[in-house]
Design a protein around this motif. Structure first.
Motif, PDB file in Angstrom:
ATOM      1  N   LEU A 100       0.909  -1.262   0.132  1.00  0.00           N
ATOM      2  CA  LEU A 100      -0.112  -0.038  -0.029  1.00  0.00           C
ATOM      3  C   LEU A 100       0.894   1.263  -0.114  1.00  0.00           C
ATOM      4  N   SER A 101       1.835   1.074   0.666  1.00  0.00           N
ATOM      5  CA  SER A 101       2.786   2.377   0.789  1.00  0.00           C
ATOM      6  C   SER A 101       3.545   2.693  -0.612  1.00  0.00           C
ATOM      7  N   TRP A 102       3.965   1.557  -1.055  1.00  0.00           N
ATOM      8  CA  TRP A 102       4.500   1.639  -2.561  1.00  0.00           C
ATOM      9  C   TRP A 102       3.653   2.040  -3.526  1.00  0.00           C
ATOM     10  N   GLU A 103       2.293   1.571  -3.557  1.00  0.00           N
ATOM     11  CA  GLU A 103       1.390   2.020  -4.460  1.00  0.00           C
ATOM     12  C   GLU A 103       1.055   3.628  -4.155  1.00  0.00           C
ATOM     13  N   ASN A 104       0.822   4.143  -3.069  1.00  0.00           N
ATOM     14  CA  ASN A 104       0.589   5.289  -2.804  1.00  0.00           C
ATOM     15  C   ASN A 104       1.798   6.191  -3.197  1.00  0.00           C
ATOM     16  N   THR A 105       3.194   5.814  -3.077  1.00  0.00           N
ATOM     17  CA  THR A 105       4.322   6.461  -3.351  1.00  0.00           C
ATOM     18  C   THR A 105       4.205   6.506  -4.925  1.00  0.00           C
ATOM     19  N   LYS A 106       4.133   5.264  -5.699  1.00  0.00           N
ATOM     20  CA  LYS A 106       4.086   5.598  -7.041  1.00  0.00           C
ATOM     21  C   LYS A 106       2.852   6.391  -7.673  1.00  0.00           C
ATOM     22  N   LYS A 107       1.748   6.371  -6.967  1.00  0.00           N
ATOM     23  CA  LYS A 107       0.492   7.029  -7.470  1.00  0.00           C
ATOM     24  C   LYS A 107       0.959   8.551  -7.344  1.00  0.00           C
ATOM     25  N   ALA A 108       1.604   8.947  -6.177  1.00  0.00           N
ATOM     26  CA  ALA A 108       1.895  10.307  -6.023  1.00  0.00           C
ATOM     27  C   ALA A 108       2.913  10.992  -7.143  1.00  0.00           C
ATOM     28  N   VAL A 109       4.006   9.949  -7.324  1.00  0.00           N
ATOM     29  CA  VAL A 109       5.074  10.517  -8.428  1.00  0.00           C
ATOM     30  C   VAL A 109       4.243  10.353  -9.660  1.00  0.00           C
ATOM     31  N   VAL A 110       3.032   9.672 -10.142  1.00  0.00           N
ATOM     32  CA  VAL A 110       2.447   9.751 -11.363  1.00  0.00           C
ATOM     33  C   VAL A 110       1.534  10.961 -11.131  1.00  0.00           C
ATOM     34  N   GLU A 111       1.030  11.268 -10.340  1.00  0.00           N
ATOM     35  CA  GLU A 111       0.277  12.614 -10.048  1.00  0.00           C
ATOM     36  C   GLU A 111       1.262  13.724 -10.269  1.00  0.00           C
ATOM     37  N   ALA A 112       2.348  13.693  -9.731  1.00  0.00           N
ATOM     38  CA  ALA A 112       3.227  14.981  -9.905  1.00  0.00           C
ATOM     39  C   ALA A 112       3.574  14.771 -11.351  1.00  0.00           C
ATOM     40  N   GLN A 113       3.803  13.833 -11.708  1.00  0.00           N
ATOM     41  CA  GLN A 113       4.380  14.026 -13.380  1.00  0.00           C
ATOM     42  C   GLN A 113       3.081  14.438 -14.065  1.00  0.00           C
ATOM     43  N   LEU A 114       1.772  13.927 -14.020  1.00  0.00           N
ATOM     44  CA  LEU A 114       0.733  14.460 -14.600  1.00  0.00           C
ATOM     45  C   LEU A 114       0.388  16.043 -14.498  1.00  0.00           C
ATOM     46  N   LYS A 115       0.595  16.436 -13.500  1.00  0.00           N
ATOM     47  CA  LYS A 115       0.623  18.005 -12.952  1.00  0.00           C
ATOM     48  C   LYS A 115       1.823  18.613 -13.666  1.00  0.00           C
ATOM     49  N   LYS A 116       2.879  18.160 -13.623  1.00  0.00           N
ATOM     50  CA  LYS A 116       3.956  18.959 -14.395  1.00  0.00           C
ATOM     51  C   LYS A 116       3.560  18.858 -15.961  1.00  0.00           C
ATOM     52  N   LYS A 117       3.219  17.886 -16.547  1.00  0.00           N
ATOM     53  CA  LYS A 117       2.891  17.764 -17.958  1.00  0.00           C
ATOM     54  C   LYS A 117       1.688  18.783 -18.146  1.00  0.00           C
ATOM     55  N   GLU A 118       0.812  18.689 -17.295  1.00  0.00           N
ATOM     56  CA  GLU A 118      -0.419  19.648 -17.420  1.00  0.00           C
ATOM     57  C   GLU A 118       0.107  21.071 -17.460  1.00  0.00           C
ATOM     58  N   GLU A 119       1.114  21.524 -16.636  1.00  0.00           N
ATOM     59  CA  GLU A 119       1.773  22.772 -16.522  1.00  0.00           C
ATOM     60  C   GLU A 119       2.549  23.376 -17.738  1.00  0.00           C
ATOM     61  N   GLU A 120       3.246  22.142 -18.230  1.00  0.00           N
ATOM     62  CA  GLU A 120       3.966  22.290 -19.335  1.00  0.00           C
ATOM     63  C   GLU A 120       2.761  22.708 -20.603  1.00  0.00           C
TER      64      GLU A 120
END
Length: 184
Positions: A100-120
């Protein structure tokens, strides 16, 4: 449970051999938390009788001891089994927690990438919109320049026509070409 019921029933039969001794008897049912508890019961002789004081034969005593040993062994096995089950549950819970911790970490990374891409993309969209606005402004400026040139040219032609008309009036000569489609 059916196998345990006869053992519990047999344990009181073995108890008369040791009338004054303490016997270990398992509780009626295990508690809700699945822990094993042993109940210590004091055996007190209500009435001493001649039957209880007579020594039993060695064979009956051995059978009673064997039953007690078997019950003790089964209790230890049950405790070991519950301990192993608890270990397995704790291990599984720990692994699930890690996953669960791994999943949450990976989801957070993906969300950060998505947010970064959206900002770009928003930045690129804003830059592209700015470029398009600039192009529209350039087109509008060129159109204004062309309109100004046409108006200036029209003004020159009107002045030239007025000058020529004034010249023709002054000289009294008619122009050679009245209309472009009619030849003179």
């Amino acid at each position: 449970m059916a196998a345990e019921a006869p053992k519990k029933a047999e344990a009181p039969e073995a108890a008369p051999a040791a009338a004054e001794e303490k016997a270990v008897v398992p509780g009626p049912e295990p508690p809700a938390d699945d822990s094993t508890a042993l109940v210590v019961v004091d055996k007190v002789a209500d009435k001493p009788s001649a039957e209880k004081n007579t020594p039993r034969n060695s064979n009956e005593r051995d059978i009673a001891l064997a039953k007690v040993e078997a019950e003790k062994r089964n209790t230890l096995i049950k405790a070991w089994e519950e301990n192993e089950k608890a270990k397995a549950e704790n291990k599984a819970a720990k692994k699930v927690s890690t996953i669960l911790s791994w999943e949450n970490t990976k989801k957070a990374v993906v969300e950060a990438q998505l947010k970064k891409k959206e900002e770009e993309l928003e930045k690129k969209k804003a830059e592209y919109a700015e470029k398009m606005k600039n192009k529209k402004a350039v087109i509008h400026r060129r159109a204004e320049e062309k309109r100004a040139m046409v108006m200036a040219q029209r003004g020159e032609e009107v002045l030239k026509a007025e000058e020529m008309a004034a010249k023709y009036r002054a000289t009294g000569i008619a122009p050679k070409k009245f209309l472009g489609c009619f030849g003179a």
